[in-house]
Design a protein around this motif. Structure first.
Motif, PDB file in Angstrom:
ATOM      1  N   CYS A   1       0.854  -1.185   0.000  1.00  0.00           N
ATOM      2  CA  CYS A   1       0.000   0.000   0.000  1.00  0.00           C
ATOM      3  C   CYS A   1       0.889   1.234   0.000  1.00  0.00           C
ATOM      4  O   CYS A   1       1.712   1.412   0.916  1.00  0.00           O
ATOM      5  CB  CYS A   1      -0.918   0.001   1.218  1.00  0.00           C
ATOM      6  SG  CYS A   1      -2.001   1.440   1.303  1.00  0.00           S
TER       7      CYS A   1
ATOM      8  N   ALA B   1     -16.427  -2.485   2.664  1.00  0.00           N
ATOM      9  CA  ALA B   1     -16.479  -1.024   2.528  1.00  0.00           C
ATOM     10  C   ALA B   1     -17.440  -0.388   3.522  1.00  0.00           C
ATOM     11  O   ALA B   1     -17.721   0.812   3.421  1.00  0.00           O
ATOM     12  CB  ALA B   1     -16.893  -0.649   1.105  1.00  0.00           C
TER      13      ALA B   1
ATOM     14  N   LEU C   1     -16.276   2.523  -3.171  1.00  0.00           N
ATOM     15  CA  LEU C   1     -15.234   1.604  -2.700  1.00  0.00           C
ATOM     16  C   LEU C   1     -15.660   0.155  -2.906  1.00  0.00           C
ATOM     17  O   LEU C   1     -14.866  -0.684  -3.361  1.00  0.00           O
ATOM     18  CB  LEU C   1     -14.956   1.868  -1.222  1.00  0.00           C
ATOM     19  CG  LEU C   1     -14.043   3.037  -0.881  1.00  0.00           C
ATOM     20  CD1 LEU C   1     -14.159   3.389   0.594  1.00  0.00           C
ATOM     21  CD2 LEU C   1     -12.594   2.695  -1.229  1.00  0.00           C
TER      22      LEU C   1
ATOM     23  N   LEU D   1     -13.760  -2.761  -4.967  1.00  0.00           N
ATOM     24  CA  LEU D   1     -13.282  -3.976  -4.302  1.00  0.00           C
ATOM     25  C   LEU D   1     -13.907  -5.231  -4.896  1.00  0.00           C
ATOM     26  O   LEU D   1     -13.296  -6.310  -4.846  1.00  0.00           O
ATOM     27  CB  LEU D   1     -13.610  -3.898  -2.804  1.00  0.00           C
ATOM     28  CG  LEU D   1     -12.908  -2.790  -2.010  1.00  0.00           C
ATOM     29  CD1 LEU D   1     -13.384  -2.786  -0.569  1.00  0.00           C
ATOM     30  CD2 LEU D   1     -11.398  -2.947  -2.070  1.00  0.00           C
TER      31      LEU D   1
ATOM     32  N   LEU E   1      -5.388  -1.631  -7.092  1.00  0.00           N
ATOM     33  CA  LEU E   1      -6.526  -0.874  -6.586  1.00  0.00           C
ATOM     34  C   LEU E   1      -6.075   0.563  -6.355  1.00  0.00           C
ATOM     35  O   LEU E   1      -5.134   0.811  -5.587  1.00  0.00           O
ATOM     36  CB  LEU E   1      -7.029  -1.487  -5.286  1.00  0.00           C
ATOM     37  CG  LEU E   1      -8.200  -0.801  -4.593  1.00  0.00           C
ATOM     38  CD1 LEU E   1      -9.430  -0.795  -5.488  1.00  0.00           C
ATOM     39  CD2 LEU E   1      -8.514  -1.495  -3.266  1.00  0.00           C
TER      40      LEU E   1
ATOM     41  N   THR F   1     -11.795   8.101   0.577  1.00  0.00           N
ATOM     42  CA  THR F   1     -12.319   8.011   1.948  1.00  0.00           C
ATOM     43  C   THR F   1     -12.446   9.388   2.585  1.00  0.00           C
ATOM     44  O   THR F   1     -12.615   9.495   3.791  1.00  0.00           O
ATOM     45  CB  THR F   1     -11.401   7.121   2.811  1.00  0.00           C
ATOM     46  OG1 THR F   1     -10.085   7.693   2.844  1.00  0.00           O
ATOM     47  CG2 THR F   1     -11.316   5.710   2.254  1.00  0.00           C
TER      48      THR F   1
ATOM     49  N   LEU G   1     -10.092   0.768   6.026  1.00  0.00           N
ATOM     50  CA  LEU G   1      -8.676   0.515   5.780  1.00  0.00           C
ATOM     51  C   LEU G   1      -8.237  -0.806   6.399  1.00  0.00           C
ATOM     52  O   LEU G   1      -7.389  -1.518   5.844  1.00  0.00           O
ATOM     53  CB  LEU G   1      -7.849   1.676   6.332  1.00  0.00           C
ATOM     54  CG  LEU G   1      -8.069   3.031   5.642  1.00  0.00           C
ATOM     55  CD1 LEU G   1      -7.255   4.117   6.327  1.00  0.00           C
ATOM     56  CD2 LEU G   1      -7.686   2.957   4.173  1.00  0.00           C
TER      57      LEU G   1
ATOM     58  N   LEU H   1      -9.347  -3.473   4.112  1.00  0.00           N
ATOM     59  CA  LEU H   1      -8.471  -3.522   2.942  1.00  0.00           C
ATOM     60  C   LEU H   1      -7.211  -4.310   3.242  1.00  0.00           C
ATOM     61  O   LEU H   1      -6.753  -5.119   2.431  1.00  0.00           O
ATOM     62  CB  LEU H   1      -8.110  -2.102   2.507  1.00  0.00           C
ATOM     63  CG  LEU H   1      -9.180  -1.295   1.771  1.00  0.00           C
ATOM     64  CD1 LEU H   1      -8.676   0.110   1.495  1.00  0.00           C
ATOM     65  CD2 LEU H   1      -9.569  -1.965   0.473  1.00  0.00           C
ATOM     66  N   ASP H   2      -6.637  -4.070   4.430  1.00  0.00           N
ATOM     67  CA  ASP H   2      -5.415  -4.794   4.789  1.00  0.00           C
ATOM     68  C   ASP H   2      -5.687  -6.276   5.008  1.00  0.00           C
ATOM     69  O   ASP H   2      -4.899  -7.135   4.596  1.00  0.00           O
ATOM     70  CB  ASP H   2      -4.809  -4.186   6.058  1.00  0.00           C
ATOM     71  CG  ASP H   2      -4.284  -2.776   5.820  1.00  0.00           C
ATOM     72  OD1 ASP H   2      -4.004  -2.442   4.655  1.00  0.00           O
ATOM     73  OD2 ASP H   2      -4.179  -2.016   6.797  1.00  0.00           O
TER      74      ASP H   2
ATOM     75  N   TYR I   1      -7.958  -7.679   1.408  1.00  0.00           N
ATOM     76  CA  TYR I   1      -7.479  -7.329   0.075  1.00  0.00           C
ATOM     77  C   TYR I   1      -5.999  -6.961   0.102  1.00  0.00           C
ATOM     78  O   TYR I   1      -5.521  -6.218  -0.747  1.00  0.00           O
ATOM     79  CB  TYR I   1      -8.305  -6.162  -0.486  1.00  0.00           C
ATOM     80  CG  TYR I   1      -9.773  -6.473  -0.590  1.00  0.00           C
ATOM     81  CD1 TYR I   1     -10.302  -7.082  -1.722  1.00  0.00           C
ATOM     82  CD2 TYR I   1     -10.634  -6.187   0.469  1.00  0.00           C
ATOM     83  CE1 TYR I   1     -11.650  -7.381  -1.802  1.00  0.00           C
ATOM     84  CE2 TYR I   1     -11.990  -6.480   0.392  1.00  0.00           C
ATOM     85  CZ  TYR I   1     -12.490  -7.086  -0.748  1.00  0.00           C
ATOM     86  OH  TYR I   1     -13.831  -7.383  -0.821  1.00  0.00           O
TER      87      TYR I   1
ATOM     88  N   ARG J   1      -3.524  -7.310  -2.957  1.00  0.00           N
ATOM     89  CA  ARG J   1      -3.560  -6.379  -4.083  1.00  0.00           C
ATOM     90  C   ARG J   1      -2.594  -5.227  -3.830  1.00  0.00           C
ATOM     91  O   ARG J   1      -2.357  -4.826  -2.688  1.00  0.00           O
ATOM     92  CB  ARG J   1      -4.970  -5.802  -4.259  1.00  0.00           C
ATOM     93  CG  ARG J   1      -6.047  -6.828  -4.497  1.00  0.00           C
ATOM     94  CD  ARG J   1      -7.352  -6.135  -4.847  1.00  0.00           C
ATOM     95  NE  ARG J   1      -8.473  -7.066  -4.918  1.00  0.00           N
ATOM     96  CZ  ARG J   1      -9.694  -6.737  -5.312  1.00  0.00           C
ATOM     97  NH1 ARG J   1      -9.941  -5.486  -5.682  1.00  0.00           N
ATOM     98  NH2 ARG J   1     -10.666  -7.626  -5.343  1.00  0.00           N
TER      99      ARG J   1
ATOM    100  N   ARG K   1      -2.033  -1.447  -3.672  1.00  0.00           N
ATOM    101  CA  ARG K   1      -2.963  -0.363  -3.386  1.00  0.00           C
ATOM    102  C   ARG K   1      -2.232   0.969  -3.498  1.00  0.00           C
ATOM    103  O   ARG K   1      -1.195   1.169  -2.865  1.00  0.00           O
ATOM    104  CB  ARG K   1      -3.556  -0.511  -1.992  1.00  0.00           C
ATOM    105  CG  ARG K   1      -4.611  -1.609  -1.872  1.00  0.00           C
ATOM    106  CD  ARG K   1      -4.567  -2.278  -0.520  1.00  0.00           C
ATOM    107  NE  ARG K   1      -3.375  -3.101  -0.381  1.00  0.00           N
ATOM    108  CZ  ARG K   1      -2.790  -3.385   0.787  1.00  0.00           C
ATOM    109  NH1 ARG K   1      -3.258  -2.898   1.896  1.00  0.00           N
ATOM    110  NH2 ARG K   1      -1.711  -4.142   0.824  1.00  0.00           N
TER     111      ARG K   1
END
Length: 587
Positions: free
Chosen positions: A378, A463, A495, A499, A506, A512, A524, A527-528, A531, A534, A536
């Motif tokens: 990220c 999200a 979002l 996703l 991404l 946000t 967030l 996301l960690d 996802y 990916r 970011r």
């Protein structure tokens, strides 16, 4: 199949969800509307019907002349059938032309608008030839509408000129003196038309440009209407929006003045020409050179020949249409990036920018920028307002082609990747996402291939959008028009849409900014956790978001000043001031 009970109603009298879901499935099955057909069909029908109508109109004086001669010779019945046949052909062709003309205009206008929309979308959000949104809207509506009647105006102009030429020829066959009498005023009429056509074309472009200026300012004002109201600058903004009105009025009055002058001048020329032809024909009749039938034919052909002066209005319409078409073609002439042809091989999502330069009308924004975004990491992009953080995100994901340098994904230059592969590999979430589709589920499933509902629901949960979506009248099947959404809810749906796609990169472009701190932290964290495989790329102005990233790319004066963890950069006063200034602005 029973009713869908996944989202039970929470209050009485709510709309029937099964009906909404059935309507959505029906829309999906129907698919796109069929094409209207080849673009040349109705112009061809119009041209043929006008040609038949013109031929019948040219034949009518001769047929009437023959009927008059037969009537005078006591054989009137023999001349009625040709007259009836010509009148029938003339009436039928005119009726068909009255339908085909507007139909051809409507389809040409629609074709131009479709071509504009396709081209603007294909150019991408940053490549519309420096035109503003308001100017594009004006070209799409007003300019394309002005350009639509071009075919109809051209067909009628050619037909009127052909009828005028045929009438003069017929007068010459009756008696050369008649043609000479008619042509006395022709040079003056031609010079008059030429002068006013040039003026109309020039003023038409100015009128449409002023329209575009008003539309652009009005759209800007509507986008910032809350700020305008809060700052009590309504009157000042109205004045700014209406500032192009003097140009609009001046060019509009000039257009009407051209039409008035043409109508007034032709209104004098037409009777003068007709009187001259009638006087010569009367003289020829008195001398025995013409018979009674020939006199009738001469009067008819003189009247048809005066239709050549009616070409003025058709040519004025054509001049305005050409001005509109020119403005449409200015956008269509902007070259599109040639589509890539290479397949994108599997990869972890490593992004590399080398010597990237991006120019805007305001100047160079990114200047020889270098940046490597490690795979499955990220990276937050931070910078002051105007530093080009969103432009950098657009270049990294292939939404904006750089003016110089190379942007690549997993070692393949973005401009060489097949568009379908690139869009499948990169997903975006924006600060102010546009939600498209009939229902909330349609908006979240937007992709080249429809996404499974299970994946959409999982993305919505990540999200932090699933809870408020289920509280809507029909849950995920609620029509967007019936779903009142706040700015933060729209961002969470944007979002979730990003996703839900199985992409390797991404890009979150300030996606946000409208969320409160607790919701942003939950997003967030998801996301960690869910996802993290990916890559970011996150454009942000918040300290907490930068702190959660693996690395921070600090953008300053068109280049990446530093690429390091947030905790290491926090010791630099200039870096800290980025977030302090933003916090002051938020307060």
């Amino acid at each position: 199949m029973g009713q869908d009970h996944r989202h039970p109603s929470r209050r009485g009298g709510a709309p029937d969800r099964t009906a909404w879901a059935a309507a959505r499935r029906a829309r999906t099955r129907r698919g796109p509307a069929p094409d209207a057909g080849p673009p040349w069909v109705w112009p061809l029908v119009l041209a043929l019907s006008v040609a038949v109508s013109s031929a019948a109109a040219l034949a009518l004086p001769a047929v009437l002349a023959a009927a008059v001669d037969r009537a005078l010779s006591a054989s009137a019945g023999q001349g009625l059938l040709p007259v009836a046949a010509v009148l029938a052909a003339l009436t039928g062709a005119e009726a068909l032309a009255q339908y085909a003309g507007p139909r051809a205009t409507a389809e040409e206008t629609a074709r131009l608008r479709r071509a504009l929309v396709r081209h603007i979308v294909a150019l991408g959000p940053h490549s519309a030839a420096g035109t503003t949104t308001g100017d594009l809207v004006a070209r799409l509506t007003a300019s394309a509408g002005e350009a639509g009647p071009a075919v109809q105006a051209a067909v009628y102009a050619v037909a009127q000129l052909a009828m005028a030429a045929g009438s003069v020829l017929a007068l010459g066959l009756l008696a050369p003196e008649l043609a000479a009498a008619f042509l006395v005023t022709a040079p003056a009429g031609w010079l008059l038309l030429r002068r006013h056509l040039r003026r109309t074309a020039r003023r038409g472009e100015g009128y449409q440009a002023a329209q575009a200026a008003v539309a652009a300012r009005l759209l800007d004002a509507l986008a910032g209407r809350r700020t305008i109201a809060a700052a009590a600058t309504v009157e000042r903004e109205i004045e700014r929006v209406l500032r192009p009105l003097p140009d609009l009025g001046r060019n509009g009055r000039a257009l009407w003045d051209s039409q008035r002058r043409v109508a007034w001048s032709t209104g004098l020329l037409a009777p003068a020409t007709q009187i001259t032809v009638i006087a010569v024909a009367g003289w020829e009749l008195s001398t025995g050179a013409l018979g009674p039938g020939d006199l009738v034919a001469a009067l008819g052909y003189a009247t048809l020949g005066l239709g050549g002066f009616g070409t003025a209005q058709s040519l004025l319409d054509l001049a305005r249409a050409r001005a509109g078409r020119r403005r449409v073609r200015e956008v269509l002439a902007v070259p599109r990036q040639p589509p890539g042809l290479r397949r994108l091989p599997p990869g972890p999502g490593r992004v590399e920018l080398r010597g990237v330069t991006v120019r805007t009308p305001a100047g160079v924004v990114l200047d020889g920028l270098d940046l490597v975004v490690p795979a499955r990491r990220c990276v937050a992009i931070v910078g002051r307002s105007g530093a080009g953080t969103s432009l950098l995100a657009a270049v990294a994901g292939g939404l904006r082609a750089p003016d110089g340098g190379i942007a690549s994904l997993d070692g393949v230059p973005l401009d060489e990747i097949r568009p379908a592969d690139l869009r499948a590999a990169v997903s975006y979430a924006f600060c102010d996402p546009e939600l498209t589709g009939g229902t909330v589920l349609d908006a979240l499933s937007a992709a080249a291939e429809r996404l499974p509902e299970e994946r959409v629901h999982a993305a919505a949960r990540a999200a932090q959008a699933d809870a408020f979506v289920r509280r809507l009248p029909a849950g995920y099947d609620t029509p967007l028009a019936h779903a009142p959404l706040s700015g933060g809810q729209r961002q969470r749906l944007g979002l979730a849409r990003a996703l839900a796609r199985d992409s390797r990169l991404l890009v979150l472009d300030d996606a946000t900014s409208s969320l409160d701190s607790a919701t942003e932290a939950a997003v967030l964290r998801a996301l960690d956790d869910s996802y993290g495989d990916r890559t970011r790329l996150v454009v942000t102005r918040r300290t907490a978001t930068a702190a959660r990233a693996d690395l921070v790319a600090w953008l300053h004066e068109g280049r990446v000043t530093a690429l390091a963890p947030h905790r290491d950069l926090w010791h630099v006063p200039a870096y800290r001031s980025l977030f302090e200034d933003q916090e002051d602005a938020d307060d």
